[in-house]
Design a protein around this motif. Structure first.
Motif, PDB file in Angstrom:
ATOM      1  N   ARG A   1      13.574   0.392   0.255  1.00 57.02           N
ATOM      2  CA  ARG A   1      13.021   1.695  -0.135  1.00 57.02           C
ATOM      3  C   ARG A   1      11.570   1.722   0.331  1.00 57.02           C
TER       4      ARG A   1
ATOM      5  N   ASP B   1      15.828   3.525   3.098  1.00 57.57           N
ATOM      6  CA  ASP B   1      15.741   4.604   2.110  1.00 57.57           C
ATOM      7  C   ASP B   1      14.293   5.069   2.100  1.00 57.57           C
TER       8      ASP B   1
ATOM      9  N   ALA C   1      10.888   7.427   1.764  1.00 59.03           N
ATOM     10  CA  ALA C   1      10.299   8.360   0.796  1.00 59.03           C
ATOM     11  C   ALA C   1       9.068   8.978   1.434  1.00 59.03           C
TER      12      ALA C   1
ATOM     13  N   SER D   1       2.737   7.239  -3.621  1.00 59.17           N
ATOM     14  CA  SER D   1       3.293   5.967  -3.162  1.00 59.17           C
ATOM     15  C   SER D   1       2.850   4.824  -4.058  1.00 59.17           C
TER      16      SER D   1
ATOM     17  N   ARG E   1       4.756   4.991  -7.344  1.00 58.53           N
ATOM     18  CA  ARG E   1       6.159   4.584  -7.206  1.00 58.53           C
ATOM     19  C   ARG E   1       6.276   3.067  -7.026  1.00 58.53           C
TER      20      ARG E   1
ATOM     21  N   ASP F   1       5.763   1.371 -10.309  1.00 53.42           N
ATOM     22  CA  ASP F   1       6.913   1.560 -11.203  1.00 53.42           C
ATOM     23  C   ASP F   1       8.192   0.901 -10.693  1.00 53.42           C
TER      24      ASP F   1
ATOM     25  N   GLN G   1       9.870   1.725  -7.984  1.00 53.34           N
ATOM     26  CA  GLN G   1      10.799   2.684  -7.383  1.00 53.34           C
ATOM     27  C   GLN G   1      10.859   2.569  -5.865  1.00 53.34           C
ATOM     28  N   ILE G   2       9.865   1.952  -5.238  1.00 55.92           N
ATOM     29  CA  ILE G   2       9.914   1.672  -3.806  1.00 55.92           C
ATOM     30  C   ILE G   2       9.516   0.210  -3.586  1.00 55.92           C
ATOM     31  N   ASP G   3       9.928  -0.328  -2.430  1.00 57.33           N
ATOM     32  CA  ASP G   3       9.670  -1.737  -2.129  1.00 57.33           C
ATOM     33  C   ASP G   3       8.417  -1.951  -1.289  1.00 57.33           C
TER      34      ASP G   3
END
Length: 336
Positions: free
Chosen positions: A152, A181, A183, A190, A193, A196, A198-200
């Motif tokens: 992600r 994936d 974003a 960024s 996220r 949290d 939600q992204i790598d």
């Protein structure tokens, strides 16, 4: 378009075509920047402050503003390079901050912008290098960009020069929108996220230190990917405007190692439709002693914005200087 919007546009257009009258009448000057969590926005605000001298303000010699008499410059938050160049081309902005590679491609109508040249773009100055930050959670690492497949990944916001360049880079390692994936987020989004989970990872090109990353590093912690010399050379071959650079150790809490990364120059661009006299005055105000103090005391990247480096890389970029700026640099002995 609403009546008020039409009236506002007409007012701006009238003031900008008034030629030498700009010294007597208020001239509204909109500078497109970037997201609030990046570098364009604070730098653009400092430049706007430096070149402004609204009607009725105290003269410079009496401790007032030392910009262009009658000029009211405003920094506007935007999605950065691509948007700013398009808006300048279309007359929706008078100026903008933009990455050199994107500006060249858009001016010439090449690459992603094939067949869509932006002939109204003109350069006022090279400002500073924008270092590409590839940000990951604390403790994470990758060998190269190929490791981002199936991850992600924040690829920066649509309309940004960062996204255009990042997609080109990733493609060289076989990573595309089809196998990651992605974003499309601004820098602040960024960082949130990533914090949290939600992204790598995420990319963002900006002059360090980047405020959203300063906060991320001091709270959740983060890592920055350091590119190998071979990878930097590969990127430079694909995107010549991105050259090897370094983010020093200690710029961000916990990132106590030197980070090798590609960087691209940030430019101040304007419309060719602006009068030579106006742009001459703006360029002169950009490099006066008062603006120098504002740059030195503002964002850390401001110290790297100097008249001596204002033309670095510009003559070979393929995008013309504005004649008003060219006149200033010749008078200052910075251009033959």
């Amino acid at each position: 378009m609403s009546f008020m919007t039409k009236m506002s546009a007409a007012l701006v257009a009238a003031t900008l075509t008034a030629g030498t009258a700009y010294a007597q009448d208020p001239t509204f000057f909109r500078i497109g920047t970037g997201g609030a969590g990046g570098t364009y926005f604070p730098i653009g605000g400092t430049i706007a402050n430096g070149i402004s001298a609204p009607p009725g303000s105290r003269p410079c010699e009496e401790g007032g503003q030392c910009g262009v008499p009658g000029l009211i410059a405003i920094a506007q938050s935007t999605t950065a390079s691509v948007f700013n160049n398009s808006a300048v081309q279309n007359g929706e902005l008078e100026a903008g901050l933009a990455a050199a590679d994107v500006t060249r491609s858009m001016y010439l109508g090449e690459g992603k912008f094939e067949g869509k040249p932006h002939p109204n773009l003109r350069i006022v100055a090279n400002l500073y290098p924008e270092d590409l930050h590839l940000v990951m959670p604390k403790g994470a690492s990758i060998n190269d960009l190929g490791d981002l497949a199936d991850k992600r990944v924040g690829i920066a916001q649509a309309g940004s020069g960062t996204q255009v360049a990042v997609l080109q880079m990733l493609n060289e390692w076989g990573v595309t929108r089809d196998n990651m994936d992605e974003a499309e987020l601004n820098n602040s989004q960024s960082a949130e996220r990533l914090a949290d989970g939600q992204i790598d990872a995420y990319f963002y090109a900006a002059g360090w230190p980047v405020s959203a990353m300063v906060q991320l590093a001091s709270t959740k912690g983060m890592e920055l990917h350091s590119f190998s010399e071979e990878d930097l050379a590969k990127i430079n071959e694909v995107i010549p405007a991105y050259i090897p650079s370094t983010i020093p150790a200690g710029v961000y809490d916990g990132v106590d190692y030197e980070v090798r990364t590609p960087a691209v120059s940030a430019l101040l661009i304007v419309s060719s439709e602006l009068s030579d006299e106006l742009v001459y005055g703006i360029t002169k105000a950009l490099w006066n002693d008062n603006t120098r103090k504002l740059l030195d005391n503002g964002h850390a990247k401001g110290k790297q914005i100097t008249a001596e480096t204002a033309l670095d890389g510009v003559t070979n970029l393929g995008v013309p200087l504005h004649p008003g700026a060219e006149r200033f640099y010749k008078e200052a002995g910075l251009l033959n």
